[in-house]
Design a protein around this motif. Structure first.
Motif, PDB file in Angstrom:
ATOM      1  N   ASP A 154      71.496  -1.476  48.351  1.00 30.13           N
ATOM      2  CA  ASP A 154      71.924  -0.076  48.284  1.00 30.13           C
ATOM      3  C   ASP A 154      71.086   0.713  47.285  1.00 30.13           C
ATOM      4  N   ASP A 155      70.660   0.059  46.214  1.00 29.26           N
ATOM      5  CA  ASP A 155      69.847   0.743  45.206  1.00 29.26           C
ATOM      6  C   ASP A 155      68.521   1.235  45.772  1.00 29.26           C
ATOM      7  N   ILE A 156      67.934   0.439  46.665  1.00 30.19           N
ATOM      8  CA  ILE A 156      66.605   0.797  47.166  1.00 30.19           C
ATOM      9  C   ILE A 156      66.653   1.648  48.433  1.00 30.19           C
ATOM     10  N   LEU A 157      67.830   1.829  48.992  1.00 30.27           N
ATOM     11  CA  LEU A 157      67.959   2.602  50.233  1.00 30.27           C
ATOM     12  C   LEU A 157      67.294   3.981  50.133  1.00 30.27           C
ATOM     13  N   PRO A 158      67.473   4.719  49.025  1.00 31.21           N
ATOM     14  CA  PRO A 158      66.864   6.063  48.945  1.00 31.21           C
ATOM     15  C   PRO A 158      65.339   6.052  48.915  1.00 31.21           C
ATOM     16  N   LEU A 159      64.715   4.908  48.685  1.00 31.12           N
ATOM     17  CA  LEU A 159      63.254   4.854  48.659  1.00 31.12           C
ATOM     18  C   LEU A 159      62.641   5.171  50.014  1.00 31.12           C
ATOM     19  N   PHE A 160      63.349   4.849  51.076  1.00 33.80           N
ATOM     20  CA  PHE A 160      62.790   4.921  52.416  1.00 33.80           C
ATOM     21  C   PHE A 160      63.063   6.270  53.060  1.00 33.80           C
ATOM     22  N   GLN A 161      61.971   6.930  53.467  1.00 37.97           N
ATOM     23  CA  GLN A 161      62.045   8.275  54.030  1.00 37.97           C
ATOM     24  C   GLN A 161      61.255   8.320  55.339  1.00 37.97           C
ATOM     25  N   ASP A 162      61.359   9.432  56.044  1.00 37.93           N
ATOM     26  CA  ASP A 162      60.580   9.639  57.257  1.00 37.93           C
ATOM     27  C   ASP A 162      59.088   9.763  56.921  1.00 37.93           C
ATOM     28  N   GLU A 163      58.258   9.400  57.884  1.00 39.99           N
ATOM     29  CA  GLU A 163      56.813   9.600  57.833  1.00 39.99           C
ATOM     30  C   GLU A 163      56.126   8.829  56.695  1.00 39.99           C
ATOM     31  N   GLN A 164      56.738   7.763  56.244  1.00 42.72           N
ATOM     32  CA  GLN A 164      56.091   6.918  55.242  1.00 42.72           C
ATOM     33  C   GLN A 164      55.196   5.885  55.909  1.00 42.72           C
ATOM     34  N   SER A 165      54.264   5.359  55.121  1.00 39.24           N
ATOM     35  CA  SER A 165      53.527   4.171  55.551  1.00 39.24           C
ATOM     36  C   SER A 165      54.198   2.959  54.933  1.00 39.24           C
ATOM     37  N   ILE A 166      54.529   1.993  55.775  1.00 39.21           N
ATOM     38  CA  ILE A 166      55.229   0.778  55.353  1.00 39.21           C
ATOM     39  C   ILE A 166      54.364  -0.418  55.713  1.00 39.21           C
ATOM     40  N   MET A 167      53.989  -1.194  54.707  1.00 38.06           N
ATOM     41  CA  MET A 167      53.234  -2.424  54.939  1.00 38.06           C
ATOM     42  C   MET A 167      54.208  -3.594  54.803  1.00 38.06           C
ATOM     43  N   PHE A 168      54.090  -4.556  55.711  1.00 42.40           N
ATOM     44  CA  PHE A 168      55.070  -5.636  55.742  1.00 42.40           C
ATOM     45  C   PHE A 168      54.389  -6.995  55.815  1.00 42.40           C
ATOM     46  N   GLY A 169      54.976  -7.956  55.140  1.00 38.10           N
ATOM     47  CA  GLY A 169      54.523  -9.332  55.256  1.00 38.10           C
ATOM     48  C   GLY A 169      55.138  -9.996  56.470  1.00 38.10           C
TER      49      GLY A 169
END
Length: 231
Positions: free
Chosen positions: A11-26
């Motif tokens: 829940d703490d990190i939920l606000p980090l994620f927004q529209d139109e971001q670049s997300i790199m994933f392992g």
């Protein structure tokens, strides 16, 4: 001595994620992809994402959940064959896909993580599929394509163990692209199977230094069935 703890909740990190971001994933076909963080992205409702990683997982496995739910506008990946939804969306114009050979892709991510502008690569020099606008350079008499480095607004990573500062240890093949992805995000969020106090990890076993990590969350376990498991 006080130690900075980077441990937090989903829940703490939920606000980090927004529209139109670049997300790199392992991850590789979902192995080593942080399932809990993928679900946070789903919960956040983030859309029009640029997703950067090895592949598109499977329709309901790995990063495939985001792809199948049309949360991405573009992918930079090495292949999409295990997720037919990605192929369908690409064919009907809903999804832009930039293919990069696997070794080249990973080296571009590594370059981004260490602060380089790009890499020189001779793969594709004579292929018609290479974009004509790619820069070319001659070094010591040999011609190369310039492949730009890759970074992201947020990197999401899965680790076997993390300490409170974010030093990471991985498990066998689940390590795959995660150490390089961890270095290439402006913000790096780690989902760890186990979190221990600082000093508990063998320094010689640490693969990713905590200096690259901003947040650590406790994993609740993989929440999908692998393709080889009975349904």
């Amino acid at each position: 001595m006080a130690v900075l703890s980077k441990v937090c909740s989903f829940d703490d990190i939920l606000p980090l994620f927004q529209d139109e971001q670049s997300i790199m994933f392992g991850g590789f076909g979902g192995i080593g992809t942080p399932s809990g963080l993928v679900d946070v992205l789903m919960k956040a409702g983030s859309r029009d994402l640029l997703l950067i990683g090895n592949d598109t997982g499977f329709p309901d496995i790995g990063i495939g959940k985001l792809v199948s739910n049309r949360r991405a506008k573009k992918l930079i990946v090495s292949h999409i064959g295990s997720n037919p939804n990605a192929g369908t969306f690409m064919s009907n114009g809903e999804l832009e896909i930039e293919f990069s050979p696997q070794g080249t892709l990973i080296e571009r991510i590594r370059a981004g993580g260490v602060g380089l502008g790009g890499i020189l690569c001779d793969i594709g020099l004579d292929e018609d599929i290479v974009k004509r606008d790619k820069q070319r350079v001659t070094v010591n008499g040999s011609e190369y394509l310039i492949e730009p480095a890759l970074t992201a607004d947020i990197s999401i990573v899965y680790a076997e163990k993390a300490d409170e500062f974010g030093n990471l240890i991985y498990d066998k093949s689940a390590r795959n692209t995660n150490p390089l992805v961890a270095m290439a995000g402006k913000i790096t969020v780690v989902e760890a199977k186990e979190i221990v106090p600082v000093g508990e990890l063998d320094p010689e076993a640490i693969i990713t230094s905590g200096v690259f990590v901003d947040y650590v969350v406790q994993s609740e376990g993989v929440n999908w069935k692998w393709v080889w498991e009975p349904r």
